[in-house]
Design an enzyme around this catalytic site. Structure first.
Site, PDB file in Angstrom:
ATOM      1  N   GLY A  46       0.117 -10.417  35.627  1.00 43.74           N
ATOM      2  CA  GLY A  46       1.486 -10.270  35.771  1.00 43.74           C
ATOM      3  C   GLY A  46       1.974  -8.601  35.954  1.00 43.74           C
ATOM      4  O   GLY A  46       0.906  -7.894  35.674  1.00 43.74           O
ATOM      5  N   GLN A  51       5.872  -1.218  38.910  1.00 43.02           N
ATOM      6  CA  GLN A  51       5.062  -1.158  38.730  1.00 43.02           C
ATOM      7  C   GLN A  51       3.895  -0.330  40.416  1.00 43.02           C
ATOM      8  O   GLN A  51       3.091  -0.103  40.566  1.00 43.02           O
ATOM      9  CB  GLN A  51       3.959  -1.323  38.577  1.00 43.02           C
ATOM     10  CG  GLN A  51       4.111  -1.689  36.981  1.00 43.02           C
ATOM     11  CD  GLN A  51       3.031  -2.763  36.983  1.00 43.02           C
ATOM     12  OE1 GLN A  51       3.749  -4.049  36.498  1.00 43.02           O
ATOM     13  NE2 GLN A  51       2.039  -2.443  36.141  1.00 43.02           N
ATOM     14  N   CYS A  91      -2.181  -3.553  30.666  1.00 45.00           N
ATOM     15  CA  CYS A  91      -1.330  -3.006  31.744  1.00 45.00           C
ATOM     16  C   CYS A  91      -2.458  -2.349  33.318  1.00 45.00           C
ATOM     17  O   CYS A  91      -2.810  -1.394  33.080  1.00 45.00           O
ATOM     18  CB  CYS A  91       0.168  -1.842  30.658  1.00 45.00           C
ATOM     19  SG  CYS A  91       0.795  -1.721  32.478  1.00 45.00           S
ATOM     20  N   LEU A  92      -1.878  -3.070  33.433  1.00 43.23           N
ATOM     21  CA  LEU A  92      -2.342  -2.674  35.234  1.00 43.23           C
ATOM     22  C   LEU A  92      -2.190  -1.117  35.439  1.00 43.23           C
ATOM     23  O   LEU A  92      -2.494  -0.497  36.595  1.00 43.23           O
ATOM     24  CB  LEU A  92      -1.646  -3.355  36.447  1.00 43.23           C
ATOM     25  CG  LEU A  92      -2.053  -5.145  36.295  1.00 43.23           C
ATOM     26  CD1 LEU A  92      -1.927  -5.605  38.023  1.00 43.23           C
ATOM     27  CD2 LEU A  92      -3.982  -5.620  36.726  1.00 43.23           C
ATOM     28  N   HIS A 133       6.866  -7.982  28.262  1.00 41.52           N
ATOM     29  CA  HIS A 133       6.305  -7.165  29.346  1.00 41.52           C
ATOM     30  C   HIS A 133       6.396  -6.743  30.009  1.00 41.52           C
ATOM     31  O   HIS A 133       6.240  -5.785  31.051  1.00 41.52           O
ATOM     32  CB  HIS A 133       4.476  -6.857  28.779  1.00 41.52           C
ATOM     33  CG  HIS A 133       3.372  -6.516  30.025  1.00 41.52           C
ATOM     34  ND1 HIS A 133       3.228  -5.686  28.699  1.00 41.52           N
ATOM     35  CD2 HIS A 133       3.481  -5.204  30.891  1.00 41.52           C
ATOM     36  CE1 HIS A 133       2.071  -4.588  29.376  1.00 41.52           C
ATOM     37  NE2 HIS A 133       2.772  -4.404  31.243  1.00 41.52           N
ATOM     38  N   GLU A 134       6.797  -7.689  31.049  1.00 43.32           N
ATOM     39  CA  GLU A 134       7.002  -7.303  32.657  1.00 43.32           C
ATOM     40  C   GLU A 134       8.457  -6.789  32.850  1.00 43.32           C
ATOM     41  O   GLU A 134       9.138  -5.940  33.317  1.00 43.32           O
ATOM     42  CB  GLU A 134       6.766  -8.502  33.687  1.00 43.32           C
ATOM     43  CG  GLU A 134       5.131  -8.186  33.657  1.00 43.32           C
ATOM     44  CD  GLU A 134       4.323  -7.804  33.803  1.00 43.32           C
ATOM     45  OE1 GLU A 134       4.883  -6.729  34.654  1.00 43.32           O
ATOM     46  OE2 GLU A 134       3.273  -7.990  33.336  1.00 43.32           O
ATOM     47  N   HIS A 137       8.902  -3.212  31.843  1.00 41.93           N
ATOM     48  CA  HIS A 137       8.704  -2.476  32.915  1.00 41.93           C
ATOM     49  C   HIS A 137       9.816  -2.248  33.663  1.00 41.93           C
ATOM     50  O   HIS A 137      10.432  -0.730  34.280  1.00 41.93           O
ATOM     51  CB  HIS A 137       7.748  -3.251  33.919  1.00 41.93           C
ATOM     52  CG  HIS A 137       6.041  -2.442  33.756  1.00 41.93           C
ATOM     53  ND1 HIS A 137       5.632  -1.645  33.149  1.00 41.93           N
ATOM     54  CD2 HIS A 137       5.096  -4.050  33.237  1.00 41.93           C
ATOM     55  CE1 HIS A 137       4.381  -1.140  33.697  1.00 41.93           C
ATOM     56  NE2 HIS A 137       3.941  -3.073  33.405  1.00 41.93           N
TER      57      HIS A 137
HETATM   58 NI    NI Z   1       2.462  -4.209  32.416  1.00 40.84          NI
END
Ligand code: NI
Length: 167
Positions: A46, A51, A91-92, A133-134, A137
């Site tokens: 995701g 991000q 998380c990226l 989660h997304e 963000h």
């Molecule tokens: Ni993330």
């Protein structure tokens, strides 16, 4: 398509609250394509526009094993369903760290699709967790906000150090 640079914690830009998309036009669709390209390349399941330092309410997700089930949610609105339970998340923007976070086991989400049409769906399991989660963000929120300050500071120190070592 373009692979975009993913911001890493503790970059303050990750704390920006994203603005609603007013019109789903070709610029938005290009961004969606780039988000998918960036997410698949990372690789991740995701990615939120926040991000990549674009503060619009757009998230992309693909939790499938085969990487062939893309979901895009523009201006998503969430409703948590069912029980809340701990799940392990990464998380990226926080590479290499995984922590337990409490999430709803299912969510109902209403959003716009790539064509700008409203749709709604109910998601469960990993897709439900990923959507929560997304969407965080888009509010400038990260999974480390849910863990103890001690653990969070340790992650912050290590990532800051790693970034300095790369520079
Ligand atoms: Ni993330």
């Amino acid at each position: 398509m373009t692979i975009l640079t993913i911001l890493e914690y503790p970059d303050p830009r990750l704390r920006t609250v994203a603005k609603p998309v007013e019109q789903v036009d070709d610029n938005v669709r290009t961004l969606v394509d780039d988000l998918f390209e960036t997410m698949y390349d990372a690789p991740g399941i995701g990615l939120a526009a926040s991000q990549v330092d674009v503060h619009k309410r757009i998230i992309v997700i693909d939790v499938s094993q085969e990487r062939d089930t893309p979901h895009v949610f523009i201006n998503p609105v969430l409703e948590g369903l069912g029980e809340e339970a701990p799940v392990e998340e990464g998380c990226l923007s926080i590479p290499g760290y995984y922590e337990q976070v409490i999430r709803y086991e299912a969510v109902k989400v209403e959003a716009l699709n790539r064509s700008g049409e409203t749709f709604s769906m109910t998601a469960t399991d990993m897709l439900a967790v990923c959507i929560q989660h997304e969407c965080d963000h888009l509010e400038g929120k990260l999974f480390v906000d849910y863990i103890s300050p001690l653990k969070r500071n340790r992650i912050r120190r290590k990532l800051t150090k790693a970034k300095r070592a790369r520079a």
